[in-house]
Write an enzyme that holds these catalytic residues in place. Structure first.
Site, PDB file in Angstrom:
ATOM      1  N   SER A 276      44.735   1.020  -2.513  1.00  0.00           N
ATOM      2  CA  SER A 276      44.277   0.876  -0.760  1.00  0.00           C
ATOM      3  C   SER A 276      42.439   0.513  -0.905  1.00  0.00           C
ATOM      4  O   SER A 276      41.950  -0.401  -1.474  1.00  0.00           O
ATOM      5  CB  SER A 276      42.997   2.441  -0.622  1.00  0.00           C
ATOM      6  OG  SER A 276      42.140   2.570   0.521  1.00  0.00           O
TER       7      SER A 276
ATOM      8  N   TYR B 218      39.583  10.214  -2.728  1.00  0.00           N
ATOM      9  CA  TYR B 218      40.764   9.201  -2.316  1.00  0.00           C
ATOM     10  C   TYR B 218      40.221   8.181  -2.683  1.00  0.00           C
ATOM     11  O   TYR B 218      40.721   7.335  -3.699  1.00  0.00           O
ATOM     12  CB  TYR B 218      41.088   9.704  -0.487  1.00  0.00           C
ATOM     13  CG  TYR B 218      42.720   8.338  -0.100  1.00  0.00           C
ATOM     14  CD1 TYR B 218      43.374   8.413  -0.259  1.00  0.00           C
ATOM     15  CD2 TYR B 218      41.678   6.975   0.440  1.00  0.00           C
ATOM     16  CE1 TYR B 218      44.641   8.150  -0.097  1.00  0.00           C
ATOM     17  CE2 TYR B 218      42.882   5.989   0.779  1.00  0.00           C
ATOM     18  CZ  TYR B 218      44.249   6.057   0.838  1.00  0.00           C
ATOM     19  OH  TYR B 218      44.520   5.485   1.046  1.00  0.00           O
TER      20      TYR B 218
HETATM   21  P1  NAD Z   1      52.546   8.045   5.124  1.00  0.00           P
HETATM   22  O1  NAD Z   1      52.253   9.283   5.671  1.00  0.00           O
HETATM   23  O2  NAD Z   1      53.584   7.745   6.477  1.00  0.00           O
HETATM   24  O3  NAD Z   1      54.039   8.347   4.190  1.00  0.00           O
HETATM   25  C1  NAD Z   1      53.602   8.367   3.145  1.00  0.00           C
HETATM   26  C2  NAD Z   1      54.954   9.374   2.050  1.00  0.00           C
HETATM   27  O4  NAD Z   1      54.695   9.907   0.921  1.00  0.00           O
HETATM   28  C3  NAD Z   1      55.531  10.739   3.427  1.00  0.00           C
HETATM   29  O5  NAD Z   1      56.748  10.229   3.394  1.00  0.00           O
HETATM   30  C4  NAD Z   1      55.249  11.331   2.383  1.00  0.00           C
HETATM   31  O6  NAD Z   1      56.188  12.475   2.689  1.00  0.00           O
HETATM   32  C5  NAD Z   1      54.803  11.230   1.159  1.00  0.00           C
HETATM   33  N1  NAD Z   1      53.891  11.914   0.271  1.00  0.00           N
HETATM   34  C6  NAD Z   1      53.335  12.234  -0.037  1.00  0.00           C
HETATM   35  N2  NAD Z   1      52.659  13.718  -1.001  1.00  0.00           N
HETATM   36  C7  NAD Z   1      53.883  13.721  -1.784  1.00  0.00           C
HETATM   37  C8  NAD Z   1      54.144  14.611  -2.886  1.00  0.00           C
HETATM   38  N3  NAD Z   1      52.988  14.898  -3.703  1.00  0.00           N
HETATM   39  N4  NAD Z   1      54.947  13.592  -3.630  1.00  0.00           N
HETATM   40  C9  NAD Z   1      55.746  12.951  -3.015  1.00  0.00           C
HETATM   41  N5  NAD Z   1      56.382  12.189  -1.648  1.00  0.00           N
HETATM   42  C10 NAD Z   1      54.992  12.784  -1.226  1.00  0.00           C
HETATM   43  O7  NAD Z   1      51.322   7.540   4.834  1.00  0.00           O
HETATM   44  P2  NAD Z   1      51.753   6.218   4.307  1.00  0.00           P
HETATM   45  O8  NAD Z   1      50.016   5.373   6.023  1.00  0.00           O
HETATM   46  O9  NAD Z   1      52.760   5.187   4.141  1.00  0.00           O
HETATM   47  O10 NAD Z   1      50.832   5.861   3.164  1.00  0.00           O
HETATM   48  C11 NAD Z   1      51.528   5.469   1.903  1.00  0.00           C
HETATM   49  C12 NAD Z   1      50.479   4.869   0.757  1.00  0.00           C
HETATM   50  O11 NAD Z   1      49.721   3.957   1.665  1.00  0.00           O
HETATM   51  C13 NAD Z   1      50.037   6.295   0.398  1.00  0.00           C
HETATM   52  O12 NAD Z   1      49.461   5.976  -1.082  1.00  0.00           O
HETATM   53  C14 NAD Z   1      48.286   5.554   1.402  1.00  0.00           C
HETATM   54  O13 NAD Z   1      47.111   6.012   0.489  1.00  0.00           O
HETATM   55  C15 NAD Z   1      48.621   4.756   1.029  1.00  0.00           C
HETATM   56  N6  NAD Z   1      47.647   3.922   2.054  1.00  0.00           N
HETATM   57  C16 NAD Z   1      47.083   4.067   3.609  1.00  0.00           C
HETATM   58  C17 NAD Z   1      47.189   3.328   4.665  1.00  0.00           C
HETATM   59  C18 NAD Z   1      46.801   3.480   5.580  1.00  0.00           C
HETATM   60  O14 NAD Z   1      45.518   3.400   6.272  1.00  0.00           O
HETATM   61  N7  NAD Z   1      48.240   4.128   6.353  1.00  0.00           N
HETATM   62  C19 NAD Z   1      45.488   2.566   3.947  1.00  0.00           C
HETATM   63  C20 NAD Z   1      45.812   2.473   2.452  1.00  0.00           C
HETATM   64  C21 NAD Z   1      46.294   3.487   1.577  1.00  0.00           C
END
Ligand code: NAD
Length: 282
Positions: free
Chosen positions: A140, A153
């Site tokens: 991130s 985080y």
């Molecule tokens: P999201 O909630 O849409 O998807 C995350 C997925 O991870 C979900 O399907 C959830 O069920 C799954 N998950 C959570 N905990 C879990 C576990 N213990 N075991 C297995 N699956 C698990 O969110 P997203 O934004 O698509 O997140 C994806 C990645 O991107 C994450 O690592 C998040 O930290 C990172 N990220 C997101 C953003 C943002 O702005 N959305 C920014 C930087 C990084």
């Protein structure tokens, strides 16, 4: 011919947001994809929608047996493993460190950082045996600047960037590349603060709409980031176009870390969001 023709991938957190979009993109480029997610039903539904080249397993990435089983399931089904995308995540513990319980610290690190170690540990032997592989980790922008996201985080994501580099030099001898993608503000259910398991489509869509509006001003490029913006980078890193790229943390953030937008932005603030801790096994 697709850019991932014949390749087999495991995507953790592939049921939603960035992971789900990447699964769609990988399948469209000729890959076979195993979606490993805590939300087993949602993962199964998406795999059914994506067709015969997709499968799903319920998996808690904080647990070694679950991670090993997910990787083994892909190898058993399709005979190889070319790509592991360690992407599952959540907001983790929020609030001041002085008020944070040790169990919440542990769970945040387990889901966001230990998971990447576990995925790498169990994917690498298959990739070594093949003499090739690509591991991609979702870090991130929070890995580089404090105050954008929750404290733990950010710490965990900084750890993901360093684990990407250490694993890259260990595994380079085996022609296994390890890279990270570092998203900025992306319009996903996680960032919209959707509680885990909230899949009522209209409510999710409304929350995403509000988030998209808020996020369009946040960075120099004047629109909100979308899962497809990240999936494009993950596809590149997974493909043979990136065959001499390893140990990198690719920032995809619309210019967020480069500096403040020039235009007049009345609400230019990065508010750390309060994402309530959830317990995977509750
Ligand atoms: P999201 O909630 O849409 O998807 C995350 C997925 O991870 C979900 O399907 C959830 O069920 C799954 N998950 C959570 N905990 C879990 C576990 N213990 N075991 C297995 N699956 C698990 O969110 P997203 O934004 O698509 O997140 C994806 C990645 O991107 C994450 O690592 C998040 O930290 C990172 N990220 C997101 C953003 C943002 O702005 N959305 C920014 C930087 C990084």
């Amino acid at each position: 011919m697709g850019r991932l023709e014949g390749k087999v991938a495991v995507i953790t957190g592939g049921a939603s947001g960035i992971g789900a979009e990447t699964a769609r993109r990988f399948i469209a480029e000729g890959a076979r994809v195993l979606i490993a997610d805590l939300q087993g039903d949602v993962a199964n539904q998406l795999a059914a929608e994506l067709g015969d080249n997709a499968a799903a397993v319920r998996c808690n990435v904080a647990r070694e047996p679950d991670v090993k089983a997910a990787i083994d399931a892909a190898v058993e089904r399709w005979g190889r493993l070319d790509i592991l995308y360690n992407n599952a995540g959540f907001g983790g513990a929020s609030g001041p460190l002085v008020d944070t319980a040790v169990e919440d610290y542990d769970m945040t690190m387990d889901v966001l950082l230990k998971s990447v170690f576990l995925g790498t540990k169990h994917a690498a032997p298959h990739m070594k045996a093949q003499g090739s592989g690509a591991i991609i980790n979702t870090a991130s922008v929070c890995a580089f600047e404090a105050g954008i996201g929750n404290q733990l985080y950010s710490v965990a994501k900084a750890g993901v960037v360093m684990m990407t580099k250490t694993a890259a030099i260990e595994l380079a001898e085996h022609n296994i590349r390890v890279n990270a993608v570092c998203p900025g503000y992306i319009t996903t259910p996680l960032a919209a603060g959707r509680p885990m398991g909230e899949n009522e489509p209209e409510r999710v869509e409304r929350a995403l709409g509000r988030l998209r509006e808020r996020n369009e001003d946040n960075q120099p490029l004047h629109r909100a980031g979308e899962p497809a913006d990240i999936a494009g980078m993950v596809l590149y890193l997974a493909s043979d176009d990136a065959q001499w790229v390893t140990g990198q943390a690719m920032v995809v953030d619309g210019g967020l870390l480069a500096g403040r937008p020039w235009r007049d932005v009345p609400h230019w603030v990065t508010e750390p969001r309060d994402v309530a801790i959830y317990r995977p096994d509750a």
